[in-house]
Design an enzyme around this catalytic site. Structure first.
Site, PDB file in Angstrom:
ATOM      1  N   GLU A 333       0.838  -1.367  -0.169  1.00 21.33           N
ATOM      2  CA  GLU A 333       0.111  -0.016  -0.168  1.00 21.33           C
ATOM      3  C   GLU A 333       0.751   1.446  -0.092  1.00 21.33           C
ATOM      4  OE1 GLU A 333      -3.847  -1.683   2.190  1.00 21.33           O
ATOM      5  OE2 GLU A 333      -2.347  -0.853   3.533  1.00 21.33           O
TER       6      GLU A 333
HETATM    7  C1  ACM Z   1      -2.011  -5.341   4.351  1.00 21.87           C
HETATM    8  O1  ACM Z   1      -3.042  -5.748   5.038  1.00 21.87           O
HETATM    9  N1  ACM Z   1      -2.043  -4.041   4.216  1.00 21.87           N
HETATM   10  C2  ACM Z   1      -0.733  -6.127   4.248  1.00 21.87           C
END
Ligand code: ACM
Ligand code: ZN
Length: 616
Positions: A333
């Site tokens: 992310e």
């Molecule tokens: C995640 O759940 N962002 C690895």
């Protein structure tokens, strides 16, 4: 009483008489690879001797002795000796020639003696099984006779504990590690840095904790309300290096490896609040440690050399603290917005002849990997590290789905399966409107965890070898206390342990839920740990259509009681106590509702299960 009822009762009697005649199945979780149950018991008496041959086996004998003393009040003698000494003995046989990676053990329990053998890890797991087998019967402390030969399906059996969103006491971290060991899990992946808090003391960069470990408030409402609901209560904390060394040593004693995670390049707001010059642009910041849950656009600048200097310094201290083969570098992310407009990042793209910002992320991770490899360690990262080209020696944690793991395995990279669809323990485990506040959309009841096969179909035999294990994630946006973590972890941990250790063909879900788990939950119920009490076995939230119904229920926790009513209010102890099958007969057009609750010996309650019966 009608005829059918008499017949049913007769049948039940015959069935119970038959099961009494059978040896009861010992309730070991995870189910051993092979276990042949035999007649008789080994009885532990005050004169029982624990025999060992060397220091490692002496330690395992001492571990078992302290368990017996603590739980059964008997102090057992421990001495150096051989299994042929003719006494009522338990022989701890250390086999050091086996490789370190071998976790197998053999446990032979006969009426006269017990022999447990393996290397240090194998012996440890053998003792875990023994401790699960000890039972009390009419004042006797005994173990059912059996021949057990056991080894794990997967080498990597873990949970990920996030302490960025919320932080928990050292004593709680240790209690989790103890539970991992009990269930033959061997990895504690410790997510130590987040946008919302930096939780590990780094001597060279004190502002990481003096600034980065504290935020001005926390989001208290649901994820979808992320523009509101800050409590404005300062929150924070971190683990000192001394505490970390203590926890690592504690885990090592229990054959649990702690894999630290230092998030990069994203999820780095807490670090940027402390050291804003690590972000993009000429005069970045000021930043604050994040308060709303979610993903932040400000990330480490991939163009500035001082970003890499900083991260290498941090990782150097991290690797001094954690001896694990793998170091987790996050990688998930990471928005590319800032990189797109940063002259340093754009120069890096040009100089390195990269195609885009995804390749820039790949450059970032590969550069960190090279550094980590130079110290003799390996990196593991969330599956986004596949984007823009995977670092050559990296292992992948497949979290967004199973396909990313398949992709990595096909590229000959090792993979830990951690798909949110099955093993994210921040997802609810029952009816959303009745469960405590939890993250977004997901639904991972324990049945779904147990049904998950970490090795996906569609991989070749060679590719399958790259699936090294499975891990559950405990993200803690909505777990502000360790009690809530316990509620989300237990008993899903037991199902996770079963799929991590036990071969698929040995997993019998009926046996797991109806025979073994109730025994383990009864034991958990005597501790100060919170856990989610399952609903009564045999019923579920559903509607049944018909004229006559016969409802049989079983307690999911040995010794717990089930209460039910037909009135529609939540069931409680003033309602009917379940002690025999419930019959429901409906007129045409009639409907009824049954609600049932489990109340455990310690007074914990399940969420009500509601069944509707309709005769159309
Ligand atoms: C995640 O759940 N962002 C690895
Ligand atoms: Zn930049």
């Amino acid at each position: 009483m009608n005829c059918r009822y008499i017949l049913t009762s007769l049948l039940l009697l015959i069935v119970s008489a038959y099961s009494l005649a059978q040896s009861p199945e010992p309730g070991v979780i995870p189910m051993p690879a092979t276990m042949v149950v035999k007649d008789g018991y080994f009885t532990i008496a005050p004169h029982t001797v624990l025999l060992y041959t060397d220091e490692p086996s002496k330690k395992k004998a001492a571990l078992f002795a302290s368990f017996i003393l603590k739980n059964h009040g008997v102090a057992l003698a421990q001495e150096k000796g051989s299994k042929n000494n003719g006494k009522n003995s338990i022989y701890f046989s250390h086999e050091p020639r086996r490789s370190d990676k071998d976790e197998s053990y053999t446990l032979l329990i006969d009426p006269a003696n017990i022999v447990v053998s393996g290397n240090e890890t194998g012996l440890f797991y053998g003792v875990q099984t023994m401790m699960q087998l000890v039972e009390r019967n009419n004042g006797n402390i005994r173990l059912k006779c059996a021949d057990i030969k056991d080894q794990p399906r997967f080498a990597y059996r873990g949970i990920m504990q996030d302490v960025g969103y919320h932080i928990y006491p050292v004593s709680f971290i240790k209690s989790q590690i103890e539970m991992l060991a009990k269930y033959k899990m061997n990895v504690y992946h410790w997510h130590l840095t987040e946008d919302h808090g930096w939780r590990i003391e780094i001597k060279k960069y004190p502002r990481l904790t003096s600034v980065g470990a504290y935020r001005a408030g926390s989001q208290v409402s649901h994820y979808i309300d992320s523009l509101s609901g800050i409590d404005h209560i300062p929150y924070g904390g971190f683990y000192t290096q001394d505490e970390i060394r203590d926890i690592v040593a504690f885990a090592k004693e229990r054959h649990v490896t702690i894999i630290p995670e230092i998030e990069l390049p994203g999820h780095s707001m807490a670090a940027l609040a402390a050291y804003p010059q690590l972000a993009c642009g000429d005069k970045p910041g000021p930043f604050k440690v994040a308060e709303h849950w979610g993903i932040y656009d400000d990330v480490y600048c991939a163009g500035k050399e001082n970003t890499f200097k900083f991260l290498e310094d941090v990782l150097t201290e991290v690797m001094e603290l954690f001896p694990s083969e793998y170091i987790h570098i996050g990688g998930d992310e990471c928005p590319k917005d800032r990189w797109k407009v940063c002259k340093y990042c754009q120069k890096r793209i040009k100089d390195q002849q990269l195609k885009d910002e995804f390749e820039l992320q790949s450059y970032f991770v590969k550069r960190i990997e090279k550094f980590v490899n130079s110290k003799g360690r390996k990196i593991i990262g969330w599956d986004e590290i596949l984007e823009g080209g995977l670092a050559p020696n990296a292992a992948v944690m497949s979290w967004r789905n199973i396909e990313e793991g398949i992709k990595a395995a096909k590229q000959q990279h090792d993979v830990v399966m951690a798909p949110q669809t099955h093993v994210y323990f921040d997802f609810i485990q029952g009816k959303r409107e009745l469960e405590p506040l939890a993250i977004g959309w997901g639904y991972n009841p324990i049945e779904k965890v147990l049904a998950f096969d970490p090795t996906p179909a569609g991989l070749s035999k060679e590719e399958k070898k790259h699936i090294i294990g499975v891990e559950a994630a405990i993200w803690t946006e909505h777990m502000d206390t360790h009690r809530k973590v316990e509620y989300m972890l237990y008993p899903r941990l037991m199902a996770l342990a079963e799929i991590a250790w036990t071969r698929r063909e040995r997993i019998d879900s009926v046996n797991f839920f109806e025979q073994r788990l109730p025994l383990h939950l009864a034991e958990l119920d005597t501790t100060d740990k919170l856990y989610r009490v399952p609903g009564p076995i045999g019923i579920k939230d559903t509607t049944l259509y018909g004229v006559e119904f016969r409802i049989e229920m079983k307690a999911p926790v040995t010794g717990a009681k089930i209460y039910y009513n037909f009135e529609g209010q939540d069931a409680r102890e003033t309602d009917f106590l379940y002690d025999k099958p419930v019959y429901i007969v409906l007129h045409k057009g009639e409907r009824r509702q049954l609600k049932a609750v489990v109340i455990t010996p310690s007074g914990k309650r399940s969420i009500n299960t509601t069944m509707y019966f309709i005769n159309l």
